[in-house]
Each structure stands twice: as structure tokens, then as C-alpha cells.
Design an enzyme around this catalytic site. Structure first.
Site, PDB file in Angstrom:
ATOM      1  N   PRO A 119     -76.552  32.805  -5.021  1.00 27.63           N
ATOM      2  CA  PRO A 119     -75.310  32.711  -5.796  1.00 27.63           C
ATOM      3  C   PRO A 119     -74.058  33.283  -5.119  1.00 27.63           C
ATOM      4  CG  PRO A 119     -76.742  34.405  -6.711  1.00 27.63           C
ATOM      5  CD  PRO A 119     -77.521  33.720  -5.641  1.00 27.63           C
TER       6      PRO A 119
ATOM      7  N   HIS B 253     -57.480  31.466 -10.364  1.00 27.47           N
ATOM      8  CA  HIS B 253     -57.416  32.559  -9.382  1.00 27.47           C
ATOM      9  C   HIS B 253     -56.947  32.024  -8.028  1.00 27.47           C
ATOM     10  CE1 HIS B 253     -60.388  35.543 -11.433  1.00 27.47           C
ATOM     11  NE2 HIS B 253     -59.514  35.047 -12.281  1.00 27.47           N
TER      12      HIS B 253
ATOM     13  N   TYR C  52     -65.038  28.338   0.266  1.00 28.23           N
ATOM     14  CA  TYR C  52     -65.169  28.957  -1.061  1.00 28.23           C
ATOM     15  C   TYR C  52     -64.503  28.092  -2.132  1.00 28.23           C
ATOM     16  CZ  TYR C  52     -65.595  32.667  -4.530  1.00 28.23           C
ATOM     17  OH  TYR C  52     -65.932  33.390  -5.645  1.00 28.23           O
TER      18      TYR C  52
ATOM     19  N   TYR D 212     -65.731  41.132  -4.157  1.00 31.28           N
ATOM     20  CA  TYR D 212     -67.040  41.120  -3.491  1.00 31.28           C
ATOM     21  C   TYR D 212     -67.104  42.382  -2.642  1.00 31.28           C
ATOM     22  CZ  TYR D 212     -67.855  36.140  -4.537  1.00 31.28           C
ATOM     23  OH  TYR D 212     -68.079  34.933  -5.161  1.00 31.28           O
TER      24      TYR D 212
ATOM     25  N   LYS E 239     -71.749  28.356  -5.514  1.00 28.65           N
ATOM     26  CA  LYS E 239     -71.760  26.914  -5.226  1.00 28.65           C
ATOM     27  C   LYS E 239     -72.679  26.072  -6.120  1.00 28.65           C
ATOM     28  CE  LYS E 239     -68.788  26.452  -1.990  1.00 28.65           C
ATOM     29  NZ  LYS E 239     -67.738  26.923  -2.884  1.00 28.65           N
TER      30      LYS E 239
HETATM   31  P1  FAD Z   1     -79.916  23.847 -14.998  1.00 26.59           P
HETATM   32  O1  FAD Z   1     -78.690  24.537 -15.444  1.00 26.59           O
HETATM   33  O2  FAD Z   1     -81.099  24.672 -14.613  1.00 26.59           O
HETATM   34  O3  FAD Z   1     -80.324  22.840 -16.144  1.00 26.59           O
HETATM   35  C1  FAD Z   1     -81.589  22.195 -16.179  1.00 26.59           C
HETATM   36  C2  FAD Z   1     -81.965  21.942 -17.625  1.00 26.59           C
HETATM   37  O4  FAD Z   1     -83.198  21.242 -17.682  1.00 26.59           O
HETATM   38  C3  FAD Z   1     -82.158  23.238 -18.390  1.00 26.59           C
HETATM   39  O5  FAD Z   1     -81.423  23.197 -19.595  1.00 26.59           O
HETATM   40  C4  FAD Z   1     -83.670  23.295 -18.628  1.00 26.59           C
HETATM   41  O6  FAD Z   1     -83.994  23.980 -19.825  1.00 26.59           O
HETATM   42  C5  FAD Z   1     -84.002  21.830 -18.684  1.00 26.59           C
HETATM   43  N1  FAD Z   1     -85.427  21.520 -18.379  1.00 26.59           N
HETATM   44  C6  FAD Z   1     -86.240  22.160 -17.506  1.00 26.59           C
HETATM   45  N2  FAD Z   1     -87.453  21.585 -17.536  1.00 26.59           N
HETATM   46  C7  FAD Z   1     -87.394  20.581 -18.436  1.00 26.59           C
HETATM   47  C8  FAD Z   1     -88.346  19.631 -18.902  1.00 26.59           C
HETATM   48  N3  FAD Z   1     -89.606  19.619 -18.451  1.00 26.59           N
HETATM   49  N4  FAD Z   1     -87.954  18.742 -19.833  1.00 26.59           N
HETATM   50  C9  FAD Z   1     -86.685  18.744 -20.319  1.00 26.59           C
HETATM   51  N5  FAD Z   1     -85.736  19.622 -19.910  1.00 26.59           N
HETATM   52  C10 FAD Z   1     -86.103  20.528 -18.974  1.00 26.59           C
HETATM   53  N6  FAD Z   1     -73.178  28.278  -9.559  1.00 26.59           N
HETATM   54  C11 FAD Z   1     -71.848  28.161  -9.291  1.00 26.59           C
HETATM   55  O7  FAD Z   1     -71.390  27.060  -8.961  1.00 26.59           O
HETATM   56  N7  FAD Z   1     -70.961  29.216  -9.378  1.00 26.59           N
HETATM   57  C12 FAD Z   1     -71.405  30.442  -9.722  1.00 26.59           C
HETATM   58  O8  FAD Z   1     -70.577  31.357  -9.854  1.00 26.59           O
HETATM   59  C13 FAD Z   1     -72.814  30.636  -9.974  1.00 26.59           C
HETATM   60  N8  FAD Z   1     -73.296  31.831 -10.326  1.00 26.59           N
HETATM   61  C14 FAD Z   1     -74.595  31.926 -10.714  1.00 26.59           C
HETATM   62  C15 FAD Z   1     -75.040  33.163 -11.129  1.00 26.59           C
HETATM   63  C16 FAD Z   1     -76.361  33.302 -11.534  1.00 26.59           C
HETATM   64  C17 FAD Z   1     -76.829  34.669 -11.990  1.00 26.59           C
HETATM   65  C18 FAD Z   1     -77.260  32.176 -11.508  1.00 26.59           C
HETATM   66  C19 FAD Z   1     -78.709  32.310 -11.972  1.00 26.59           C
HETATM   67  C20 FAD Z   1     -76.819  30.949 -11.092  1.00 26.59           C
HETATM   68  C21 FAD Z   1     -75.497  30.808 -10.677  1.00 26.59           C
HETATM   69  N9  FAD Z   1     -75.013  29.582 -10.249  1.00 26.59           N
HETATM   70  C22 FAD Z   1     -73.685  29.477  -9.910  1.00 26.59           C
HETATM   71  C23 FAD Z   1     -75.901  28.412 -10.188  1.00 26.59           C
HETATM   72  C24 FAD Z   1     -75.777  27.490 -11.407  1.00 26.59           C
HETATM   73  O9  FAD Z   1     -75.983  28.221 -12.593  1.00 26.59           O
HETATM   74  C25 FAD Z   1     -76.781  26.329 -11.303  1.00 26.59           C
HETATM   75  O10 FAD Z   1     -76.649  25.732 -10.044  1.00 26.59           O
HETATM   76  C26 FAD Z   1     -76.574  25.274 -12.402  1.00 26.59           C
HETATM   77  O11 FAD Z   1     -77.076  25.766 -13.624  1.00 26.59           O
HETATM   78  C27 FAD Z   1     -77.287  23.954 -12.068  1.00 26.59           C
HETATM   79  O12 FAD Z   1     -77.191  23.071 -13.155  1.00 26.59           O
HETATM   80  P2  FAD Z   1     -78.342  22.018 -13.429  1.00 26.59           P
HETATM   81  O13 FAD Z   1     -77.921  21.247 -14.627  1.00 26.59           O
HETATM   82  O14 FAD Z   1     -78.677  21.307 -12.186  1.00 26.59           O
HETATM   83  O15 FAD Z   1     -79.634  22.899 -13.757  1.00 26.59           O
HETATM   84  C1  DHB Z   2     -69.862  34.737 -10.547  1.00 26.63           C
HETATM   85  C2  DHB Z   2     -71.095  34.375 -10.049  1.00 26.63           C
HETATM   86  C3  DHB Z   2     -71.245  34.221  -8.688  1.00 26.63           C
HETATM   87  O1  DHB Z   2     -72.438  33.855  -8.188  1.00 26.63           O
HETATM   88  C4  DHB Z   2     -70.176  34.408  -7.817  1.00 26.63           C
HETATM   89  O2  DHB Z   2     -70.361  34.260  -6.484  1.00 26.63           O
HETATM   90  C5  DHB Z   2     -68.943  34.763  -8.332  1.00 26.63           C
HETATM   91  C6  DHB Z   2     -68.787  34.936  -9.702  1.00 26.63           C
HETATM   92  C7  DHB Z   2     -69.701  34.893 -12.013  1.00 26.63           C
HETATM   93  O3  DHB Z   2     -70.707  34.816 -12.726  1.00 26.63           O
HETATM   94  O4  DHB Z   2     -68.568  35.126 -12.467  1.00 26.63           O
END
Ligand code: FAD
Ligand code: DHB
Length: 399
Positions: free
Chosen positions: A295, A75, A387, A203, A299
Site C-alpha cells: 500500500p 492535495h 504518485y 510519510y 496504487k
Molecule cells: P476488493 O475491494 O477486494 O473487492 C472484492 C469484492 O469481492 C469484495 O467485496 C469481496 O467481499 C468480494 N468477494 C470475494 N470473494 C467473493 C466470492 N467468492 N463471491 C462474491 N464476492 C466475493 N489502494 C489505493 O489505491 N490507495 C490507497 O491509499 C490504498 N490504501 C490501502 C490501505 C490498506 C490498509 C489496504 C488493505 C488496501 C489499500 N489499497 C489502496 C488497496 C485497495 O483497497 C484495493 O486495491 C481495492 O480494494 C481493490 O478493489 P477490488 O474491487 O479489486 O477488490
Molecule cells: C492511505 C493509504 C495508503 O496506502 C497510502 O499510501 C496513503 C494514504 C490512506 O488510507 O489514507
């Protein structure tokens, strides 16, 4: 207790833990990844969708970007729909960089496939995970699997277990500074079987609140709308969700999202959170385990990837030459990028959500700011630069 031994014990198989295991493998460093959820759950969890160019470059350079290159949607810009007036911000021409839309669960799927080809351990559905002796030369992870109990003796532990994990909570509170901000709203997100009606994200701020149009593929649309932080999803029928989305997204130029069957829906709270430092003894925190952003700025996943790149380089430096410099500076180096993203995510959130105060002054000020952000080249450039994200390398060499 069965004993195991590894160089880096990784807690959590989200994007952070899996990517760390992958980069360590490329550097010839041994790791064991343990995850408390089932593999299907981790793969199907619908979350982020926007990858910064730095994240994409890292995935491609490290050999896990083949499907991303084929299926990711490039994009150049995004739209802001300000009370029905839809304006495009051409981020590529303003910054020379772009974003890629590719589901976080697809990234996770690719990383699991890469891990499986290495034969290095990745164990799902473990329980009773705990970490010990963090300040010693040999920290340990204990867990249970089926009826067996295990202890992994490690040189280092990487706490990649997300916001609700156990690693951060295992650090004595006197060693941590917590910075936190909660928002008086949440997001209700859906995944719909509908052809995206715009090639780029929209947005939107409407009198009734924020809404976001995104996508996953040529036939799947992803949409969000501002709701109460603890919104009861059972009060939202599919008809009510679509009616609200159409009201908030529809623009004066006639654009609106296509409607289709809803395949998945959920509510997520919004919070800003940083835990400093991102290290205690021989345990390092990365990704959501150390910081959370609302979100709106897209980021979270990108920050997790930037942490992991730094951490993998720090471990590589240690094992290649015994040099601890990068390990010692890991936390402060990561936190610079983290706080930049915190500020941007807070700003995007405040800019685009219906203010909780109900003070008409705030609404008019917000409208003036949106006018500025969507018309001034300087303001659009600043927004776009944040962004699309800083290059990961630039951050690293910038110290
Ligand atoms: P997580 O993905 O939370 O992974 C942690 C892992 O550890 C999980 O699999 C969990 O099950 C496991 N775990 C937990 N406790 C234990 C334990 N005790 N023992 C073993 N394993 C354990 N980010 C973006 O960059 N762009 C976006 O567009 C965006 N949109 C989002 C939209 C939504 C609705 C949400 C909820 C989040 C969004 N994010 C976005 C954020 C992004 O999803 C997270 O920042 C990302 O998942 C972080 O990755 P992580 O591996 O640090 O943590
Ligand atoms: C999506 C999630 C976000 O938090 C965002 O800012 C833009 C797009 C997505 O899930 O596509």
C-alpha cells in the site's frame, strides 16, 4: 436450480465490480453483480484513501463524482519526514496534477447508490459462488441465496472478487504465470477521532520504522505504522499505538499528529502479486483479483479503476460492433500500467521501511536515497509523476 441470463456476470461488489457495473450500464450493457458479504460490511470496510487524478476524473465523468467533488480533499503535495527532518514535495507544481483524499468506502457507497437507481441486479450475501464453462460461448456463474440455487448464463464473466476470491483460482494453473513477492513487515492501521494536524500526508521513516499520517475528513485522522507481518493486534493497546506513532512521526519542526480516541484498528500484510494473463476464455480478471501492490504507493484502488475503464471499453466495443480487438488486448494493455505501479510500489516500500537485514550499509544507502528524493528536482518529479499517476486515457491511447 433457478436460471438467470445477463450479458456480463460480475463477481464481487468492491470498487472494481461496482464501477464495471456502472460503466456497463452507461453503455447500455446488462450485468448482474453478486457479492458474498453483507452490504454494510462492504460499505464500512476501511481501506484506501488516495485517489489519483485519473480515478477522480473517471468518477466525475461517469456521473458518480458529485459527493467526491464536494467532500474530497484536494492535495497538492506530500511530506517526507526523514529521521525527523520533514520536507514537502510539491507534486502539483512538479507535475501539474494532484491527488484527492476520499475514502474507498465512500466511493463504494456512491457506486452502490448509483447502481440502485438503475434497478439492475446487485445481490449481497450470496454463497457457494463458482464459475463454469469459461472457454465456452456461454460461461456460467452459480451461487446460493437463502435456500435457493441459481445459475447465471453470461456472455462474459468479470472476476472482480479481490485477492481471496474464487475467479482466479478457477483458471487451470497451467494457463497462469504468478509473480509474487512478500515483505517481512505489515501495517497496523488506525482510524482516530482527531483533527488532522497537517493538511497533507506525511510519510515518515524513523529508526523504529515506517509511519504514515493520512486523514479522512476535518475530524478523522488515518494513521499507519510498520509492524510484523502477522502482528498480534491484541498486544497493541491504544496508548502503545499512540506512543509509537508519536515517536515515529514527530518532526524536528515541532509537528506531530493530534491524538484522539481510536475508532478502528487492524493489521494488513504487504505483498506484490501479479497473475498473468488477466483473461481465461470468456472470463476477465480486474483489480485485486489479478494483482496486489504493497500500500505504500497508494496504487491498488487506482489500478483497479484503470483496469475497469479498459474492460468497460472493451465490452462496449464488442457489443457496439462485434469487435473483439480491445478484449483480446485487455490483458497486455492493463499489465503495462500494472507493472509500472508494481515497480513504483516496491520502490516506495523499500525506500520508506526499516530494512529487515539490519545491515548498516543498507540503512546508510537508504538514507542517501531519501536525501536525494527529497532534494533533487529531477528525483522529486519522477516520484511525483508516479504518485499522482498516469492519466487513464493516456495509458489507453498509448496502447
Ligand atoms: P476488493 O475491494 O477486494 O473487492 C472484492 C469484492 O469481492 C469484495 O467485496 C469481496 O467481499 C468480494 N468477494 C470475494 N470473494 C467473493 C466470492 N467468492 N463471491 C462474491 N464476492 C466475493 N489502494 C489505493 O489505491 N490507495 C490507497 O491509499 C490504498 N490504501 C490501502 C490501505 C490498506 C490498509 C489496504 C488493505 C488496501 C489499500 N489499497 C489502496 C488497496 C485497495 O483497497 C484495493 O486495491 C481495492 O480494494 C481493490 O478493489 P477490488 O474491487 O479489486 O477488490
Ligand atoms: C492511505 C493509504 C495508503 O496506502 C497510502 O499510501 C496513503 C494514504 C490512506 O488510507 O489514507
Amino acid at each position: 436450480m433457478k436460471e438467470m441470463r445477463t450479458q456480463v456476470g460480475i463477481v464481487g461488489a468492491g470498487p472494481a465490480g461496482l464501477m464495471l457495473g456502472h460503466l456497463l450500464h452507461l453503455a447500455g450493457i446488462d450485468s448482474i453483480i453478486i457479492e458474498n458479504r453483507a452490504q454494510e460490511y462492504v460499505i464500512e470496510r476501511v481501506r484506501a484513501g488516495v485517489l489519483e487524478q485519473g480515478t477522480v476524473d473517471l468518477l466525475i465523468k461517469s456521473g458518480v463524482g458529485a459527493r467526491l467533488e464536494r467532500e474530497g480533499l484536494l492535495h497538492d503535495g506530500i511530506y517526507f519526514n526523514v529521521f525527523g527532518n520533514r520536507r514537502r514535495i510539491d507534486m502539483a507544481s512538479l507535475t501539474g496534477r494532484r491527488i484527492t483524499v476520499y475514502g474507498q468506502n465512500e466511493v463504494v457507497k456512491d457506486l452502490i447508490a448509483a447502481r440502485n437507481t438503475t434497478g439492475r441486479p446487485l445481490r449481497f450475501e450470496v454463497s457457494e459462488v463458482s464459475v463454469h464453462d469459461l472457454e465456452s460461448e456461454q460461461p456460467k456463474i452459480r451461487f446460493a441465496e437463502n435456500d435457493d440455487r441459481y445459475e447465471i448464463r453470461c456472455d462474459f464473466i468479470a472476476g472482480c472478487d479481490g485477492f481471496h476470491g474464487i475467479c482466479r483460482d478457477s483458471i487451470p494453473s497451467k494457463h497462469l504465470h504468478i509473480y509474487e513477492r512478500n515483505y517481512p513487515f505489515g501495517w497496523l492501521g488506525i482510524l482516530a477521532n482527531a483533527t488532522p494536524s497537517s493538511p497533507e500526508l506525511v510519510y515518515s521513516l524513523h529508526e523504529r520504522g515506517f509511519a504514515l499520517f493520512s486523514m479522512r475528513s476535518s475530524n478523522v485522522t488515518r494513521l499507519y505504522l510498520q509492524c510484523e507481518p502477522n502482528e498480534d493486534i491484541s498486544l497493541w493497546s491504544d496508548d502503545r499505538i499512540w506512543s509509537e506513532l508519536l515517536t515515529r512521526l514527530q518532526s524536528d519542526d515541532g509537528w506531530k499528529p493530534n491524538v484522539g480516541p481510536i475508532m478502528q484498528k487492524g493489521v494488513t500484510g504487504m505483498r506484490s502479486f501479479v497473475s498473468e494473463p488477466m483473461r481465461f476464455g470468456r472470463m476477465f480478471l480486474a483489480g485485486d483479483a489479478a494483482h496486489i501492490v504493497p500500500p505504500t504507493g497508494a496504487k491498488g484502488l487506482n489500478l483497479a479503476m484503470a483496469d475497469i475503464w479498459r474492460l468497460s471499453r472493451a465490452f462496449a466495443g464488442y457489443y457496439e460492433s462485434g469487435c473483439q480487438d480491445l478484449l483480446d488486448h485487455y490483458s497486455e494493455n492493463c499489465l503495462r500500467r500494472v507493472w509500472r505501479a508494481q515497480q513504483f510500489s516496491w520502490w516506495m516500500t523499500s525506500l520508506l521501511h526499516r530494512p529487515a537485514t539490519g545491515n548498516p550499509f543498507d540503512s546508510r544507502r537508504q538514507r542517501a536515497e531519501l536525501e536525494y528524493v527529497t532534494s533533487s528536482r529531477a528525483a522529486m518529479t519522477s516520484m511525483s509523476e508516479n504518485y499522482v499517476g498516469l492519466p487513464i486515457e493516456e495509458c489507453a491511447s498509448g496502447g
